[in-house]
Each structure stands twice: as C-alpha cells, then as structure tokens.
Design a protein around this motif. Structure first.
Motif, short mmCIF file in Angstrom:
data_model
loop_
_atom_site.label_atom_id
_atom_site.label_comp_id
_atom_site.label_asym_id
_atom_site.label_seq_id
_atom_site.Cartn_x
_atom_site.Cartn_y
_atom_site.Cartn_z
N THR A 113 0.78 -0.84 0.32
CA THR A 113 0.01 -0.15 -0.06
C THR A 113 0.95 1.39 -0.03
O THR A 113 2.17 1.34 0.67
N THR A 114 0.53 2.25 -0.86
CA THR A 114 1.36 3.60 -0.86
C THR A 114 0.28 4.80 -0.34
O THR A 114 -0.80 4.35 -0.19
N THR A 115 0.82 5.45 0.21
CA THR A 115 -0.32 6.66 1.13
C THR A 115 0.37 7.63 -0.17
O THR A 115 0.67 7.98 -1.23
N ASN A 116 -1.27 8.85 0.45
CA ASN A 116 -0.52 9.60 -0.53
C ASN A 116 0.39 10.63 -0.93
O ASN A 116 0.18 11.01 -2.20
N ALA A 117 0.68 10.47 0.05
CA ALA A 117 2.09 11.49 0.08
C ALA A 117 3.25 11.16 -0.92
O ALA A 117 4.27 11.62 -1.80
N GLN A 118 3.22 9.89 -1.20
CA GLN A 118 3.83 9.43 -2.15
C GLN A 118 3.30 9.42 -3.35
O GLN A 118 4.29 9.36 -4.96
N GLN A 119 2.33 9.05 -3.29
CA GLN A 119 1.52 8.89 -4.90
C GLN A 119 2.02 10.54 -5.41
O GLN A 119 2.16 10.41 -6.91
N GLU A 120 0.73 11.42 -4.87
CA GLU A 120 1.49 13.46 -5.73
C GLU A 120 2.71 13.35 -6.00
O GLU A 120 3.42 12.85 -5.11
N PRO A 121 3.30 13.82 -7.21
CA PRO A 121 4.36 14.01 -7.06
C PRO A 121 4.77 15.63 -6.64
O PRO A 121 4.08 16.45 -6.49
N ALA A 122 6.00 15.09 -6.45
CA ALA A 122 6.81 17.33 -5.12
C ALA A 122 6.37 18.25 -6.30
O ALA A 122 6.94 17.90 -7.37
N ARG A 123 5.60 19.35 -5.44
CA ARG A 123 5.04 20.48 -5.95
C ARG A 123 6.04 21.51 -5.83
O ARG A 123 7.59 21.67 -5.11
N LYS A 124 6.50 21.72 -7.03
CA LYS A 124 7.20 22.98 -7.49
C LYS A 124 6.67 24.50 -6.76
O LYS A 124 5.67 24.76 -6.57
N PRO A 125 7.72 25.23 -5.85
CA PRO A 125 7.56 25.95 -5.32
C PRO A 125 7.36 27.30 -6.26
O PRO A 125 8.15 27.33 -7.13
N ASN A 126 6.09 28.22 -5.95
CA ASN A 126 6.04 29.13 -6.70
C ASN A 126 6.53 30.07 -6.49
O ASN A 126 7.13 30.54 -5.43
N LYS A 127 7.29 30.78 -7.98
CA LYS A 127 7.92 31.87 -8.09
C LYS A 127 7.27 32.84 -8.40
O LYS A 127 6.22 33.35 -8.75
N PRO A 128 8.04 34.19 -7.86
CA PRO A 128 6.90 35.67 -8.26
C PRO A 128 7.05 35.63 -9.71
O PRO A 128 7.93 35.40 -10.19
N THR A 129 5.49 37.12 -10.04
CA THR A 129 5.62 36.63 -11.36
C THR A 129 6.19 38.22 -11.28
O THR A 129 6.54 39.20 -10.56
N ALA A 130 7.09 38.16 -12.72
CA ALA A 130 7.87 39.58 -13.26
C ALA A 130 6.67 40.60 -12.56
O ALA A 130 6.10 39.95 -13.52
N ARG A 131 7.15 41.81 -11.99
CA ARG A 131 6.34 43.02 -13.06
C ARG A 131 7.57 43.75 -14.07
O ARG A 131 8.46 44.25 -13.52
N ARG A 132 6.12 44.85 -14.55
CA ARG A 132 6.72 45.61 -15.41
C ARG A 132 7.20 46.33 -14.49
O ARG A 132 6.50 47.52 -13.68
N LYS A 133 8.92 47.42 -14.93
CA LYS A 133 8.44 48.36 -13.92
C LYS A 133 8.72 49.37 -15.00
O LYS A 133 8.20 49.43 -16.21
N THR A 134 7.17 50.74 -14.21
CA THR A 134 7.13 51.33 -15.25
C THR A 134 7.34 53.05 -14.52
O THR A 134 7.24 52.51 -13.30
N ALA A 135 7.39 53.73 -15.31
CA ALA A 135 7.46 55.16 -14.24
C ALA A 135 6.66 55.30 -14.03
O ALA A 135 5.26 55.51 -13.97
N ALA A 136 7.23 56.10 -12.45
CA ALA A 136 6.15 56.77 -11.86
C ALA A 136 5.60 57.74 -12.07
O ALA A 136 5.65 58.69 -12.63
N LYS A 137 3.69 58.15 -11.95
CA LYS A 137 3.09 59.03 -12.00
C LYS A 137 3.81 60.50 -11.95
O LYS A 137 3.76 59.90 -10.63
N PRO A 138 3.71 61.40 -12.47
CA PRO A 138 3.96 62.37 -10.58
C PRO A 138 3.04 62.78 -10.45
O PRO A 138 1.85 63.34 -10.72
N THR A 139 3.23 63.04 -9.02
CA THR A 139 1.56 63.49 -7.92
C THR A 139 0.80 65.06 -8.70
O THR A 139 2.04 66.20 -9.18
N ARG A 140 0.30 65.16 -8.22
CA ARG A 140 -0.11 66.97 -7.76
C ARG A 140 0.54 67.16 -7.62
O ARG A 140 0.88 68.79 -7.70
N LYS A 141 1.11 67.03 -6.16
CA LYS A 141 1.98 68.39 -5.19
C LYS A 141 3.25 68.34 -5.80
O LYS A 141 3.93 69.63 -6.04
#
Length: 102
Positions: A2-30
């Motif tokens: 018999t096998t357990t659930n842990a043995q049947q499921e493949p190992a998951r990869k850790p979530n990688k943070p998604t790359a964010r676009r660098k945008t120029a900051a919008k000038p404030t009214r101040k």
C-alpha cells in the motif's frame, strides 16, 4: 503493497513570484504644483487649477499645505484688483531643503 497519498503525488515546485513590469511613476499633483510654483514667473490659482484639474480653492489649500511643510510661497497681489499670483521663493526653498537634510 500500500502507498500513502504523499508517495502518489509528485512533488510540487514552489511558487515563483511573477515578474512585474517597471513603469515610470506618475507625477503627483503636489510635485506638479511645486514645479509650477518654482518657475520665475508667478502663476494664478485659476491657471494652476486648470493645469492640475483642480478647483481654485483646492489649489489654495494645497499651497497652504506647502507652507506648513516649510516652503516659502510668496503671494503677489494685483495692483488692479485682479487675482493674486503665487510663486515659491527660490532662496527659501533651498534653505528648507538643507534644513530637512541635516
């Protein structure tokens, strides 16, 4: 065997943070207000209101806020009874910046 659930499921990869676009900051009214008031030629609240998409009373309130922060904003009253103009006094702006850095 018999096998357990842990043995049947493949190992998951850790979530990688998604790359964010660098945008120029919008000038404030101040920052736009400070830039407009820092020019040599004084500007009226009505003209600032038009360029910043604000009401004239909101511009005057923002100018009061700049004064509370230590900037010296000069009010130039019209001789003919027209609207007042505003500008930041250059020497005072530099000394205020130096005072905040220390």
């Amino acid at each position: 065997m018999t096998t357990t659930n842990a043995q049947q499921e493949p190992a998951r990869k850790p979530n990688k943070p998604t790359a964010r676009r660098k945008t120029a900051a919008k000038p404030t009214r101040k920052s736009l207000l400070i830039k407009a008031l820092s020019k040599a030629k004084p500007v009226t609240a009505a003209r600032l209101a038009t360029s910043l998409s604000l009401q004239p009373h909101s511009v005057r309130a923002a100018i009061s806020g700049l004064r509370k922060e230590g900037l010296v904003v000069e009010t130039i009253k019209s001789q003919s009874g027209g609207p007042a103009s505003y500008r930041i006094v250059p020497q005072a702006a530099e000394s205020a910046k130096q005072g905040n850095d220390a």
